[in-house]
Design an enzyme around this catalytic site. Sequence first.
Site, mmCIF file in Angstrom:
data_model
loop_
_atom_site.group_PDB
_atom_site.id
_atom_site.type_symbol
_atom_site.label_atom_id
_atom_site.label_comp_id
_atom_site.label_asym_id
_atom_site.label_seq_id
_atom_site.Cartn_x
_atom_site.Cartn_y
_atom_site.Cartn_z
ATOM 1 N N MET A 27 3.249 11.709 10.097
ATOM 2 C CA MET A 27 3.082 13.153 9.924
ATOM 3 C C MET A 27 2.314 13.441 8.623
ATOM 4 O O MET A 27 2.324 14.561 8.120
ATOM 5 C CB MET A 27 4.438 13.853 9.916
ATOM 6 C CG MET A 27 5.160 13.701 11.257
ATOM 7 S SD MET A 27 6.335 15.002 11.587
ATOM 8 C CE MET A 27 7.431 14.857 10.203
ATOM 9 N N ALA A 29 1.037 13.149 4.536
ATOM 10 C CA ALA A 29 1.611 13.047 3.182
ATOM 11 C C ALA A 29 1.966 11.578 2.943
ATOM 12 O O ALA A 29 3.100 11.226 2.605
ATOM 13 C CB ALA A 29 2.817 13.964 3.009
ATOM 14 N N HIS A 31 2.586 7.784 1.935
ATOM 15 C CA HIS A 31 3.171 7.171 0.743
ATOM 16 C C HIS A 31 3.274 5.663 0.962
ATOM 17 O O HIS A 31 2.760 5.126 1.966
ATOM 18 C CB HIS A 31 4.535 7.804 0.440
ATOM 19 C CG HIS A 31 5.454 7.854 1.627
ATOM 20 N ND1 HIS A 31 5.845 6.734 2.328
ATOM 21 C CD2 HIS A 31 6.029 8.906 2.275
ATOM 22 C CE1 HIS A 31 6.644 7.074 3.317
ATOM 23 N NE2 HIS A 31 6.764 8.394 3.331
ATOM 24 N N HIS A 34 4.381 4.436 4.442
ATOM 25 C CA HIS A 34 3.297 4.448 5.427
ATOM 26 C C HIS A 34 2.315 3.306 5.155
ATOM 27 O O HIS A 34 1.853 2.631 6.067
ATOM 28 C CB HIS A 34 2.535 5.770 5.371
ATOM 29 C CG HIS A 34 3.360 6.982 5.671
ATOM 30 N ND1 HIS A 34 3.614 7.972 4.751
ATOM 31 C CD2 HIS A 34 3.993 7.371 6.811
ATOM 32 C CE1 HIS A 34 4.353 8.917 5.296
ATOM 33 N NE2 HIS A 34 4.605 8.576 6.546
ATOM 34 N N GLY A 147 8.885 2.603 11.006
ATOM 35 C CA GLY A 147 9.709 2.207 9.870
ATOM 36 C C GLY A 147 11.195 2.188 10.223
ATOM 37 O O GLY A 147 11.688 3.067 10.944
ATOM 38 N N LYS A 149 13.271 2.976 8.233
ATOM 39 C CA LYS A 149 13.798 4.156 7.530
ATOM 40 C C LYS A 149 14.343 5.175 8.550
ATOM 41 O O LYS A 149 15.383 5.796 8.331
ATOM 42 C CB LYS A 149 12.670 4.767 6.699
ATOM 43 C CG LYS A 149 12.831 6.199 6.285
ATOM 44 C CD LYS A 149 13.601 6.281 5.014
ATOM 45 C CE LYS A 149 13.724 7.653 4.409
ATOM 46 N NZ LYS A 149 13.317 8.796 5.165
ATOM 47 N N GLN A 153 15.203 6.768 15.381
ATOM 48 C CA GLN A 153 13.899 6.982 16.016
ATOM 49 C C GLN A 153 13.335 5.665 16.540
ATOM 50 O O GLN A 153 12.868 5.579 17.683
ATOM 51 C CB GLN A 153 12.945 7.598 14.997
ATOM 52 C CG GLN A 153 11.490 7.614 15.403
ATOM 53 C CD GLN A 153 10.624 8.330 14.385
ATOM 54 O OE1 GLN A 153 10.651 9.555 14.311
ATOM 55 N NE2 GLN A 153 9.863 7.595 13.601
ATOM 56 N N SER A 186 8.080 11.526 2.596
ATOM 57 C CA SER A 186 7.206 12.667 2.304
ATOM 58 C C SER A 186 8.031 13.830 1.773
ATOM 59 O O SER A 186 7.554 14.653 0.987
ATOM 60 C CB SER A 186 6.473 13.099 3.573
ATOM 61 O OG SER A 186 5.788 12.001 4.139
ATOM 62 N N ARG A 187 9.290 13.914 2.198
ATOM 63 C CA ARG A 187 10.143 15.030 1.786
ATOM 64 C C ARG A 187 10.640 14.884 0.343
ATOM 65 O O ARG A 187 11.194 15.827 -0.211
ATOM 66 C CB ARG A 187 11.323 15.195 2.745
ATOM 67 C CG ARG A 187 10.902 15.709 4.106
ATOM 68 C CD ARG A 187 12.092 16.086 4.997
ATOM 69 N NE ARG A 187 11.687 16.847 6.158
ATOM 70 C CZ ARG A 187 11.474 16.343 7.378
ATOM 71 N NH1 ARG A 187 11.622 15.062 7.595
ATOM 72 N NH2 ARG A 187 11.112 17.132 8.377
HETATM 73 P P1 AMP Z 1 6.726 10.211 9.028
HETATM 74 O O1 AMP Z 1 5.352 10.501 8.525
HETATM 75 O O2 AMP Z 1 7.806 10.582 8.072
HETATM 76 O O3 AMP Z 1 6.950 10.684 10.435
HETATM 77 O O4 AMP Z 1 6.817 8.624 9.105
HETATM 78 C C1 AMP Z 1 5.882 7.857 9.823
HETATM 79 C C2 AMP Z 1 6.362 6.447 9.921
HETATM 80 O O5 AMP Z 1 6.544 5.914 8.608
HETATM 81 C C3 AMP Z 1 7.722 6.324 10.624
HETATM 82 O O6 AMP Z 1 7.698 5.214 11.477
HETATM 83 C C4 AMP Z 1 8.673 6.141 9.490
HETATM 84 O O7 AMP Z 1 9.836 5.421 9.838
HETATM 85 C C5 AMP Z 1 7.822 5.344 8.514
HETATM 86 N N1 AMP Z 1 8.378 5.480 7.164
HETATM 87 C C6 AMP Z 1 8.646 6.621 6.497
HETATM 88 N N2 AMP Z 1 9.221 6.349 5.304
HETATM 89 C C7 AMP Z 1 9.309 4.993 5.221
HETATM 90 C C8 AMP Z 1 9.817 4.082 4.250
HETATM 91 N N3 AMP Z 1 10.350 4.507 3.106
HETATM 92 N N4 AMP Z 1 9.765 2.768 4.515
HETATM 93 C C9 AMP Z 1 9.225 2.317 5.677
HETATM 94 N N5 AMP Z 1 8.730 3.121 6.635
HETATM 95 C C10 AMP Z 1 8.766 4.435 6.421
#
Ligand code: AMP
Length: 282
Positions: A27, A29, A31, A34, A147, A149, A153, A186-187
């Site tokens: 989504m 942002a 880091h 990602h 992830g 994390k 999901q 991202s949050r």
């Molecule tokens: P998001 O942009 O938050 O939807 O995350 C996109 C992908 O990045 C998802 O598969 C998340 O699980 C993964 N992700 C987000 N934060 C982390 C993290 N701290 N460590 C590993 N993967 C992450």
Amino acid sequence: MKIIDNIKELKEEIKNLKGSIGLVPTMGALHEGHRSLIKKAAQQNDNVVVSVFVNPIQFGVNEDLDKYPRQLDKDCALCQKEGVKIVFAPKISEMYSENKDNLTLICPPYDIVNKLCGKARPGHFDGVCSVVAKLFNLTKASRAYFGQKDAQQLFIVKKMVLDLNFDVEIVSCPIIRDFDNLAVSSRNQYLTEKDRKLALNISKSLFNMKKLFKEGIKDTRILIDASLKIMEGLDVEYIEFVDKNTFDFQKEVNNNTLVLIAARVPESSTRLIDNMFLWEAE
Ligand code: AMP
């Protein structure tokens, strides 16, 4: 690197790619979490496609869809540096018809979505699965990177791929933590200094439970009490123990236990999640 905002062009570019495609759905942002997914995708595939899409149908009505951080230029710079071939950043109208009640959705089984994060976020995983399925079809990825994390999901997406015979391998990637052990997210941008200090107690609780488990404590009640003490001041939504292979709840932990926490920090009301396998080194 191509930055593409529409489906027609994406399909053309995907057709032109030679070799395997690794998809990293995000989504934005972006880091270090990602980045670790992108790096793994680059190691294992000839081409990496990163999607950047704040997916409206996975947000509840009172959630942070409008304020979710958007920084496409910065995201593209990171992707470029990591050798990504395509950044797909579609507008909402490119992905969904105007009438949101007129969409075909993928709905995982009630038992799996009506717990943990899905309980507080009705419809969330329908939205996730539906967009992920679209991205699989559009990119023709041979592998997709998720992830740990977002453990629930990851579990649900793996099940969807199995149940619906998607021709894609789901690759799970470990949680990336900041220097202070806060899981990067991202949050985390929403957090005030005070919030961030409090938020550290989430991972602190997880590491503490791991230590207690090593010392022989298996009773979830004892582990929960110890964690709630550490997380005083946070609004804890859940601390749950599941079998990592089935996501069934456990009363007594064992070598298959995954412990998951969701909590809000008071000042910014940011909802954070984190989890840990109790027996693995981290
Ligand atoms: P998001 O942009 O938050 O939807 O995350 C996109 C992908 O990045 C998802 O598969 C998340 O699980 C993964 N992700 C987000 N934060 C982390 C993290 N701290 N460590 C590993 N993967 C992450």
